[in-house]
Design a protein around this motif. Structure first.
Motif, PDB file in Angstrom:
ATOM      1  N   ILE A  78      67.184  47.367 -20.583  1.00 55.35           N
ATOM      2  CA  ILE A  78      66.932  48.308 -21.729  1.00 55.35           C
ATOM      3  C   ILE A  78      67.584  50.251 -21.347  1.00 55.35           C
ATOM      4  CG2 ILE A  78      64.911  50.374 -22.695  1.00 55.35           C
ATOM      5  CD1 ILE A  78      63.680  47.950 -22.534  1.00 55.35           C
ATOM      6  N   GLU A  79      68.253  50.445 -20.238  1.00 54.57           N
ATOM      7  CA  GLU A  79      68.757  51.226 -19.968  1.00 54.57           C
ATOM      8  C   GLU A  79      70.530  50.353 -20.647  1.00 54.57           C
ATOM      9  OE1 GLU A  79      68.482  51.714 -16.059  1.00 54.57           O
ATOM     10  OE2 GLU A  79      66.287  53.497 -15.900  1.00 54.57           O
ATOM     11  N   ARG A  80      71.062  49.412 -20.028  1.00 53.47           N
ATOM     12  CA  ARG A  80      72.335  48.520 -20.567  1.00 53.47           C
ATOM     13  C   ARG A  80      72.658  48.917 -22.511  1.00 53.47           C
ATOM     14  NH1 ARG A  80      72.407  43.515 -19.642  1.00 53.47           N
ATOM     15  NH2 ARG A  80      74.643  43.346 -20.587  1.00 53.47           N
ATOM     16  N   LEU A  81      71.459  48.851 -23.051  1.00 55.82           N
ATOM     17  CA  LEU A  81      71.205  48.572 -24.171  1.00 55.82           C
ATOM     18  C   LEU A  81      71.591  50.104 -25.066  1.00 55.82           C
ATOM     19  CD1 LEU A  81      71.418  47.616 -27.214  1.00 55.82           C
ATOM     20  CD2 LEU A  81      69.049  47.740 -27.510  1.00 55.82           C
ATOM     21  N   ILE A  82      70.890  50.976 -24.565  1.00 56.84           N
ATOM     22  CA  ILE A  82      70.537  52.504 -24.622  1.00 56.84           C
ATOM     23  C   ILE A  82      72.152  53.347 -24.174  1.00 56.84           C
ATOM     24  CG2 ILE A  82      70.221  55.143 -23.834  1.00 56.84           C
ATOM     25  CD1 ILE A  82      67.140  53.276 -23.759  1.00 56.84           C
ATOM     26  N   TYR A  83      72.821  52.891 -23.073  1.00 58.58           N
ATOM     27  CA  TYR A  83      73.758  52.755 -22.880  1.00 58.58           C
ATOM     28  C   TYR A  83      75.230  53.029 -23.433  1.00 58.58           C
ATOM     29  CZ  TYR A  83      78.596  53.425 -20.500  1.00 58.58           C
ATOM     30  OH  TYR A  83      79.964  53.272 -19.781  1.00 58.58           O
ATOM     31  N   ALA A  84      74.899  51.160 -24.742  1.00 57.14           N
ATOM     32  CA  ALA A  84      75.792  50.858 -24.919  1.00 57.14           C
ATOM     33  C   ALA A  84      76.089  51.317 -26.487  1.00 57.14           C
ATOM     34  CB  ALA A  84      75.866  49.620 -25.261  1.00 57.14           C
ATOM     35  N   LEU A  85      75.235  51.683 -26.979  1.00 57.56           N
ATOM     36  CA  LEU A  85      74.584  52.484 -28.056  1.00 57.56           C
ATOM     37  C   LEU A  85      75.624  53.669 -28.348  1.00 57.56           C
ATOM     38  CD1 LEU A  85      70.851  50.938 -29.722  1.00 57.56           C
ATOM     39  CD2 LEU A  85      73.099  50.424 -30.268  1.00 57.56           C
ATOM     40  N   SER A  86      74.982  54.836 -26.923  1.00 54.39           N
ATOM     41  CA  SER A  86      75.703  55.916 -27.466  1.00 54.39           C
ATOM     42  C   SER A  86      77.638  56.072 -26.913  1.00 54.39           C
ATOM     43  CB  SER A  86      75.279  56.794 -25.711  1.00 54.39           C
ATOM     44  OG  SER A  86      75.438  55.576 -24.354  1.00 54.39           O
ATOM     45  N   GLU A  87      77.531  54.759 -26.230  1.00 52.01           N
ATOM     46  CA  GLU A  87      79.275  54.332 -25.305  1.00 52.01           C
ATOM     47  C   GLU A  87      79.548  54.279 -27.849  1.00 52.01           C
ATOM     48  OE1 GLU A  87      81.601  51.488 -23.092  1.00 52.01           O
ATOM     49  OE2 GLU A  87      81.176  53.321 -21.703  1.00 52.01           O
ATOM     50  N   VAL A  88      78.673  53.954 -27.818  1.00 52.51           N
ATOM     51  CA  VAL A  88      79.312  52.977 -29.128  1.00 52.51           C
ATOM     52  C   VAL A  88      79.509  53.945 -30.092  1.00 52.51           C
ATOM     53  CG1 VAL A  88      79.148  51.599 -31.459  1.00 52.51           C
ATOM     54  CG2 VAL A  88      78.623  50.197 -29.299  1.00 52.51           C
ATOM     55  N   THR A  89      78.510  54.444 -30.728  1.00 46.12           N
ATOM     56  CA  THR A  89      78.569  55.800 -31.439  1.00 46.12           C
ATOM     57  C   THR A  89      79.066  57.433 -30.502  1.00 46.12           C
ATOM     58  OG1 THR A  89      75.806  55.627 -31.649  1.00 46.12           O
ATOM     59  CG2 THR A  89      76.679  57.723 -31.986  1.00 46.12           C
ATOM     60  N   ASN A  90      79.450  57.140 -29.474  1.00 42.11           N
ATOM     61  CA  ASN A  90      80.540  58.099 -29.135  1.00 42.11           C
ATOM     62  C   ASN A  90      81.736  57.924 -29.679  1.00 42.11           C
ATOM     63  OD1 ASN A  90      78.708  60.402 -28.682  1.00 42.11           O
ATOM     64  ND2 ASN A  90      79.200  59.118 -26.245  1.00 42.11           N
ATOM     65  N   GLU A  91      82.669  56.987 -30.235  1.00 42.67           N
ATOM     66  CA  GLU A  91      83.222  55.867 -30.637  1.00 42.67           C
ATOM     67  C   GLU A  91      84.219  56.164 -32.047  1.00 42.67           C
ATOM     68  OE1 GLU A  91      83.810  51.830 -30.050  1.00 42.67           O
ATOM     69  OE2 GLU A  91      83.627  52.418 -28.075  1.00 42.67           O
ATOM     70  N   LEU A  92      83.260  56.977 -32.772  1.00 39.06           N
ATOM     71  CA  LEU A  92      82.629  57.289 -33.881  1.00 39.06           C
ATOM     72  C   LEU A  92      84.191  58.687 -34.226  1.00 39.06           C
ATOM     73  CD1 LEU A  92      79.651  56.245 -36.234  1.00 39.06           C
ATOM     74  CD2 LEU A  92      81.557  55.102 -35.958  1.00 39.06           C
TER      75      LEU A  92
END
Length: 78
Positions: free
Chosen positions: A64-78
């Motif tokens: 779950i932490e990996r998913l949260i990290y991935a989504l936050s990183e992808v969001t910051n790429e915009l």
């Protein structure tokens, strides 16, 4: 077992699913999930459906932490 559907502005559901799979080794499902008419109500047709994340008793906190990290990183790429 709980399924949650998400979308991120700037990404089609299949694009986000591919990024999570290829870059983070996280498997999710994308699309209309056998319920195309509900996506009018959800206003998710602009994303070509949703990204569905399935969480069960076998899902670890680390996953779950990996998913949260991935989504936050992808969001910051915009």
């Amino acid at each position: 077992i709980r399924d949650r559907s998400i979308n991120l502005d700037g990404y089609k559901s299949d694009e986000l699913a591919e990024i999570l799979n290829e870059d983070y080794d996280i498997c999710v499902r994308s699309g209309y999930h056998c319920a195309p008419l509900v996506h009018d109500f959800l206003d998710s047709k602009k994303y070509n459906g949703t990204v569905r994340v399935s969480i069960s008793v076998f899902t670890t906190i680390n996953q779950i932490e990996r998913l949260i990290y991935a989504l936050s990183e992808v969001t910051n790429e915009l």
